[in-house]
Design a protein around this motif. Structure first.
Motif, PDB file in Angstrom:
ATOM      1  N   ALA A 156       0.796  -1.228   0.000  1.00  0.00           N
ATOM      2  CA  ALA A 156       0.000   0.000   0.000  1.00  0.00           C
ATOM      3  C   ALA A 156       0.827   1.276   0.000  1.00  0.00           C
ATOM      4  CB  ALA A 156      -0.937   0.000   1.214  1.00  0.00           C
ATOM      5  N   LEU A 157       2.155   1.170   0.135  1.00  0.00           N
ATOM      6  CA  LEU A 157       3.057   2.325   0.058  1.00  0.00           C
ATOM      7  C   LEU A 157       2.638   3.403   1.053  1.00  0.00           C
ATOM      8  CD1 LEU A 157       3.302   2.587  -3.851  1.00  0.00           C
ATOM      9  CD2 LEU A 157       4.543   1.060  -2.303  1.00  0.00           C
ATOM     10  N   LEU A 158       2.615   3.043   2.328  1.00  0.00           N
ATOM     11  CA  LEU A 158       2.069   3.922   3.357  1.00  0.00           C
ATOM     12  C   LEU A 158       3.132   4.660   4.161  1.00  0.00           C
ATOM     13  CD1 LEU A 158      -0.542   1.379   4.777  1.00  0.00           C
ATOM     14  CD2 LEU A 158      -1.073   3.396   3.378  1.00  0.00           C
ATOM     15  N   LEU A 159       4.333   4.120   4.264  1.00  0.00           N
ATOM     16  CA  LEU A 159       5.288   4.585   5.254  1.00  0.00           C
ATOM     17  C   LEU A 159       6.524   5.212   4.612  1.00  0.00           C
ATOM     18  CD1 LEU A 159       5.197   1.526   7.682  1.00  0.00           C
ATOM     19  CD2 LEU A 159       3.816   3.619   7.771  1.00  0.00           C
ATOM     20  N   SER A 160       7.166   6.062   5.376  1.00  0.00           N
ATOM     21  CA  SER A 160       8.470   6.587   4.985  1.00  0.00           C
ATOM     22  C   SER A 160       9.540   5.544   5.294  1.00  0.00           C
ATOM     23  CB  SER A 160       8.766   7.877   5.755  1.00  0.00           C
ATOM     24  OG  SER A 160       8.970   7.599   7.134  1.00  0.00           O
ATOM     25  N   SER A 161      10.758   5.859   4.949  1.00  0.00           N
ATOM     26  CA  SER A 161      11.836   4.905   5.178  1.00  0.00           C
ATOM     27  C   SER A 161      12.199   4.780   6.655  1.00  0.00           C
ATOM     28  CB  SER A 161      13.077   5.309   4.380  1.00  0.00           C
ATOM     29  OG  SER A 161      13.574   6.559   4.833  1.00  0.00           O
ATOM     30  N   ARG A 162      11.929   5.804   7.448  1.00  0.00           N
ATOM     31  CA  ARG A 162      12.413   5.823   8.835  1.00  0.00           C
ATOM     32  C   ARG A 162      11.945   4.627   9.665  1.00  0.00           C
ATOM     33  NH1 ARG A 162      14.068  10.593  12.128  1.00  0.00           N
ATOM     34  NH2 ARG A 162      13.905  11.595  10.099  1.00  0.00           N
ATOM     35  N   PRO A 163      10.631   4.343   9.740  1.00  0.00           N
ATOM     36  CA  PRO A 163      10.236   3.177  10.544  1.00  0.00           C
ATOM     37  C   PRO A 163      10.720   1.856   9.958  1.00  0.00           C
ATOM     38  CG  PRO A 163       8.333   4.093   9.414  1.00  0.00           C
ATOM     39  CD  PRO A 163       9.451   5.072   9.231  1.00  0.00           C
ATOM     40  N   ILE A 164      10.761   1.751   8.639  1.00  0.00           N
ATOM     41  CA  ILE A 164      11.230   0.507   8.026  1.00  0.00           C
ATOM     42  C   ILE A 164      12.680   0.240   8.406  1.00  0.00           C
ATOM     43  CG2 ILE A 164      11.616  -0.711   5.851  1.00  0.00           C
ATOM     44  CD1 ILE A 164       8.677  -0.313   6.465  1.00  0.00           C
ATOM     45  N   MET A 165      13.516   1.269   8.332  1.00  0.00           N
ATOM     46  CA  MET A 165      14.918   1.103   8.707  1.00  0.00           C
ATOM     47  C   MET A 165      15.049   0.771  10.194  1.00  0.00           C
ATOM     48  SD  MET A 165      16.548   1.381   5.947  1.00  0.00           S
ATOM     49  CE  MET A 165      16.591   2.145   4.329  1.00  0.00           C
ATOM     50  N   ARG A 166      14.222   1.390  11.017  1.00  0.00           N
ATOM     51  CA  ARG A 166      14.268   1.108  12.450  1.00  0.00           C
ATOM     52  C   ARG A 166      13.912  -0.351  12.722  1.00  0.00           C
ATOM     53  NH1 ARG A 166      11.329   5.147  13.814  1.00  0.00           N
ATOM     54  NH2 ARG A 166       9.296   4.164  14.125  1.00  0.00           N
ATOM     55  N   TRP A 167      12.874  -0.825  12.057  1.00  0.00           N
ATOM     56  CA  TRP A 167      12.476  -2.219  12.249  1.00  0.00           C
ATOM     57  C   TRP A 167      13.518  -3.167  11.670  1.00  0.00           C
ATOM     58  CZ3 TRP A 167       7.047  -0.795  10.001  1.00  0.00           C
ATOM     59  CH2 TRP A 167       6.367  -0.004  10.944  1.00  0.00           C
ATOM     60  N   GLY A 168      14.164  -2.740  10.581  1.00  0.00           N
ATOM     61  CA  GLY A 168      15.239  -3.565  10.032  1.00  0.00           C
ATOM     62  C   GLY A 168      16.383  -3.720  11.014  1.00  0.00           C
ATOM     63  N   ASP A 169      16.735  -2.629  11.694  1.00  0.00           N
ATOM     64  CA  ASP A 169      17.788  -2.711  12.719  1.00  0.00           C
ATOM     65  C   ASP A 169      17.373  -3.655  13.851  1.00  0.00           C
ATOM     66  OD1 ASP A 169      19.379  -0.948  11.333  1.00  0.00           O
ATOM     67  OD2 ASP A 169      18.801   0.812  12.513  1.00  0.00           O
ATOM     68  N   GLU A 170      16.117  -3.553  14.271  1.00  0.00           N
ATOM     69  CA  GLU A 170      15.622  -4.438  15.328  1.00  0.00           C
ATOM     70  C   GLU A 170      15.690  -5.902  14.876  1.00  0.00           C
ATOM     71  OE1 GLU A 170      14.508  -3.842  18.386  1.00  0.00           O
ATOM     72  OE2 GLU A 170      13.768  -1.789  18.517  1.00  0.00           O
TER      73      GLU A 170
END
Length: 308
Positions: free
Chosen positions: A105-119
């Motif tokens: 759905a292309l809803l989010l910016s890169s910031r949360p995705i990168m944060r979750w990737g780090d987690e």
């Protein structure tokens, strides 16, 4: 709430109940992700959360939900053989659903995705409890669920060459780390499929991929210094890695398909990965080097399968 309440929700088409606030329902379901009874965890909490995420019920709350789910990856991290792995493993599965919702759905910016990737990367390399099926508890499956989470991240438009390369390094670290658990419940196939997704993106060049494959190959060959006493070989991690390389070869050779509920997967998997032939040969070199007494030298280069 009682089991009968949640069973009624399941039987009603898995729609969000309107008799309670969504945040209350979500809090209860998230807590159930770590429940020792698989009826609550596998058969209720995960399918309901996944369904509501896919249906867009959380679209305005996706970042907060993802941050809350990601905290579950740290629940009891470092433990081994206890029930804390259930919350970690199923948090990974739900976090992958959240990322795939953004992929669709292309809803989010890169910031949360990168944060979750780090987690996700921090959790996967530090996870100690690698059991697949746990008697009396059902699936723990941290490696398989981690592979699914990495597969969602690998599809993200927010990840480019650097992030995908880090993911490959984390997968290699995980494969080569000492463990007492033989992966015999589909883990290597799901990890290999995640690597195929990374390859299909076409972002990581061959001069990075070939040394990565060679590193895995070195991990399946015994390394003993002169004068050292021999030890049992292969180790469990070496056998897991060997099985992974063979699984990756088979998936590359036969070709794999995308997931039907992901919008862009048909296009992503339309053609074989870039440098497929070179990658197959690189993997064959490592498989042959593992058992040089068995294979005809150079045999893989004469029997390379055609593209799908």
């Amino acid at each position: 709430m009682s089991e009968s309440y949640w069973q009624a929700v399941m039987n009603s088409g898995m729609h969000v109940p309107r008799d309670r606030p969504l945040d209350e329902l979500t809090t209860e379901l998230v807590a159930m992700l770590g429940h020792p009874n698989p009826r609550w965890r596998d058969d209720t909490a995960y399918p309901l959360l996944a369904s509501w995420i896919r249906d867009g019920e959380y679209d305005d709350l996706l970042v907060g939900l993802g941050d809350g789910i990601a905290r579950g990856l740290r629940n009891g991290l470092g433990g081994d053989g206890d029930e804390s792995v259930l919350r970690r493993s199923f948090s990974a599965l739900v976090l992958g659903e959240i990322i795939n919702r953004d992929n669709n759905a292309l809803l989010l910016s890169s910031r949360p995705i990168m944060r979750w990737g780090d987690e996700a990367t921090s959790w996967l390399v530090r996870e100690q409890d690698l059991r697949g099926w746990v008697h009396g508890r059902g699936w723990a499956h941290a490696i398989a669920h981690g592979a699914d989470l990495f597969g969602a991240l690998a599809r993200s438009r927010h990840l480019a060459q650097m992030e995908l390369t880090v993911m490959l390094d984390v997968i290699a670290d995980r494969l080569l780390a000492p463990t007492k658990y033989v992966w015999r419940h589909g883990e290597v196939d799901r990890l290999a499929y995640t690597v195929i997704v990374i390859l299909q993106r076409g972002k990581v060049p061959l001069n990075i991929l070939e040394p990565w494959i060679a590193r895995l190959g070195a991990g399946v060959r015994p390394a003993r210094r002169r004068g050292e006493s021999p030890s049992e070989w292969p180790t469990i991690e070496a056998q897991n890695t060997s099985n992974f390389l063979r699984g990756l070869y088979v998936q590359l050779a036969l070709g794999v398909q995308g997931l039907p509920d992901l919008r862009d997967d048909a296009e992503l998997f339309k053609d074989p990965p870039t440098n497929r032939a070179d990658l197959l040969l690189a993997i064959l070199d490592q498989i042959r080097a593992e058992s040089p007494w068995l294979f005809t030298p150079g045999s893989g280069r004469r029997t390379l399968p055609p593209g799908p």
